[in-house]
Design an enzyme around this catalytic site. Sequence first.
Site, PDB file in Angstrom:
ATOM      1  N   GLY A  18       0.785  -1.236   0.000  1.00 34.40           N
ATOM      2  CA  GLY A  18       0.000   0.000   0.000  1.00 34.40           C
ATOM      3  C   GLY A  18       0.814   1.283   0.000  1.00 34.40           C
ATOM      4  CB  THR A  19       4.278   2.267  -1.018  1.00 30.57           C
ATOM      5  OG1 THR A  19       4.316   1.759  -2.347  1.00 30.57           O
ATOM      6  CG2 THR A  19       4.989   1.319  -0.070  1.00 30.57           C
ATOM      7  CG  ASN A  20       1.678   3.334  -5.742  1.00 29.53           C
ATOM      8  OD1 ASN A  20       2.062   4.379  -6.260  1.00 29.53           O
ATOM      9  ND2 ASN A  20       2.303   2.170  -5.911  1.00 29.53           N
ATOM     10  CB  ILE A  99      -6.882  -9.388 -14.486  1.00 37.05           C
ATOM     11  CG1 ILE A  99      -5.360  -9.261 -14.329  1.00 37.05           C
ATOM     12  CG2 ILE A  99      -7.335  -8.839 -15.845  1.00 37.05           C
ATOM     13  CD1 ILE A  99      -4.539  -9.837 -15.442  1.00 37.05           C
ATOM     14  CG  LEU A 100     -11.006  -5.354 -11.826  1.00 40.54           C
ATOM     15  CD1 LEU A 100     -10.935  -3.841 -11.665  1.00 40.54           C
ATOM     16  CD2 LEU A 100     -11.937  -5.971 -10.799  1.00 40.54           C
ATOM     17  CG  HIS A 116       2.303  -1.236 -15.406  1.00 42.26           C
ATOM     18  ND1 HIS A 116       2.027  -2.524 -14.972  1.00 42.26           N
ATOM     19  CD2 HIS A 116       3.382  -1.323 -16.221  1.00 42.26           C
ATOM     20  CE1 HIS A 116       2.901  -3.351 -15.518  1.00 42.26           C
ATOM     21  NE2 HIS A 116       3.733  -2.659 -16.274  1.00 42.26           N
ATOM     22  CD  GLU A 154     -11.637  -3.729 -23.957  1.00 44.31           C
ATOM     23  OE1 GLU A 154     -11.968  -2.840 -23.148  1.00 44.31           O
ATOM     24  OE2 GLU A 154     -11.450  -3.515 -25.163  1.00 44.31           O
ATOM     25  CB  ALA A 186       8.080   7.217 -11.556  1.00 43.81           C
ATOM     26  CD  GLU A 187       5.008   2.326  -8.898  1.00 47.44           C
ATOM     27  OE1 GLU A 187       3.960   1.976  -8.345  1.00 47.44           O
ATOM     28  OE2 GLU A 187       5.989   1.564  -9.005  1.00 47.44           O
TER      29      GLU A 187
HETATM   30  C1  GAR Z   1       3.495  -0.985  -7.361  1.00 53.83           C
HETATM   31  O1  GAR Z   1       4.820  -0.930  -7.823  1.00 53.83           O
HETATM   32  C2  GAR Z   1       2.522  -0.949  -8.522  1.00 53.83           C
HETATM   33  O2  GAR Z   1       2.933  -0.131  -9.560  1.00 53.83           O
HETATM   34  C3  GAR Z   1       2.554  -2.403  -8.942  1.00 53.83           C
HETATM   35  O3  GAR Z   1       2.551  -3.121  -7.737  1.00 53.83           O
HETATM   36  C4  GAR Z   1       3.208  -2.359  -6.725  1.00 53.83           C
HETATM   37  C5  GAR Z   1       2.290  -2.246  -5.535  1.00 53.83           C
HETATM   38  O4  GAR Z   1       2.946  -1.614  -4.464  1.00 53.83           O
HETATM   39  N1  GAR Z   1       1.432  -2.724  -9.786  1.00 53.83           N
HETATM   40  C6  GAR Z   1       1.527  -3.488 -10.859  1.00 53.83           C
HETATM   41  O5  GAR Z   1       2.546  -4.073 -11.172  1.00 53.83           O
HETATM   42  C7  GAR Z   1       0.255  -3.605 -11.678  1.00 53.83           C
HETATM   43  N2  GAR Z   1       0.486  -4.247 -12.921  1.00 53.83           N
HETATM   44  P1  GAR Z   1       2.152  -0.936  -3.259  1.00 53.83           P
HETATM   45  O6  GAR Z   1       1.162  -1.960  -2.711  1.00 53.83           O
HETATM   46  O7  GAR Z   1       3.227  -0.615  -2.261  1.00 53.83           O
HETATM   47  O8  GAR Z   1       1.474   0.297  -3.778  1.00 53.83           O
END
Ligand code: GAR
Length: 209
Positions: A18-20, A99-100, A116, A154, A186-187
């Site tokens: 859950g860092t994002n 994947i929804l 991503h 999709e 980035a994210e």
């Molecule tokens: C993140 O790096 C996100 O971009 C990736 O999973 C990680 C989740 O980290 N998502 C994907 O790869 C989706 N295809 P988080 O739980 O610390 O946010």
Amino acid sequence: MIKYKNKINIAVLVSGNGTNLQAIINAQEKKILSHGEVKIVISNKENVYAIDRARNHNIKVQTVIKKADTSQDEFEKSIKKILTENHIHLIVLAGFTNILSQRFTSEYSNKIINVHPSLIPSFCGKGFYGIKVHEAAINYGVKVTGATVHFVNEIPDGGKIIMQKAVYINKGDTPETLQKRVMEKAEWIILPKAIEKICIEMLSKNEGV
Ligand code: GAR
């Protein structure tokens, strides 16, 4: 800038650390994200740290677990019920592993966004998840990678791109060091900004009232 009376109600779907999600919460507290508000966090895993992060900030959490005998349809119906009950306008996938289905994504067309950890269209699609994305980038030998925020349709990682940010790959990077840098540089930066952008666009179209 136009002042809007309402905010976009956001649901964040998580599966792990859950860092994002934390970056979104921080942006909300710093008013970098001010046109939307996280109303609920939905986790498809029990006992993940993302749940603690939400609770630490008094954000409601619900878990929806897909057991071996739960169909995708039942799983998505449970999620939809929570979204409806909480009057959600925008769904943010932040490390969500499921994947929804097309049924779900078309029902919420232009209302689901995902982060991503690569520059789409590189290292994306089915199977490219988390650390695997960074392993693939290093193995391929690319010198630049990054993160992408995009709408969800999709096609896994195939929806319209909203924001991207590039990150250099350094000599000696491991998938782990690269993952950390892509998240930090980035994210965690583009996800809150992209959410704010989409919330403003939705409010300008009178969505979220
Ligand atoms: C993140 O790096 C996100 O971009 C990736 O999973 C990680 C989740 O980290 N998502 C994907 O790869 C989706 N295809 P988080 O739980 O610390 O946010």
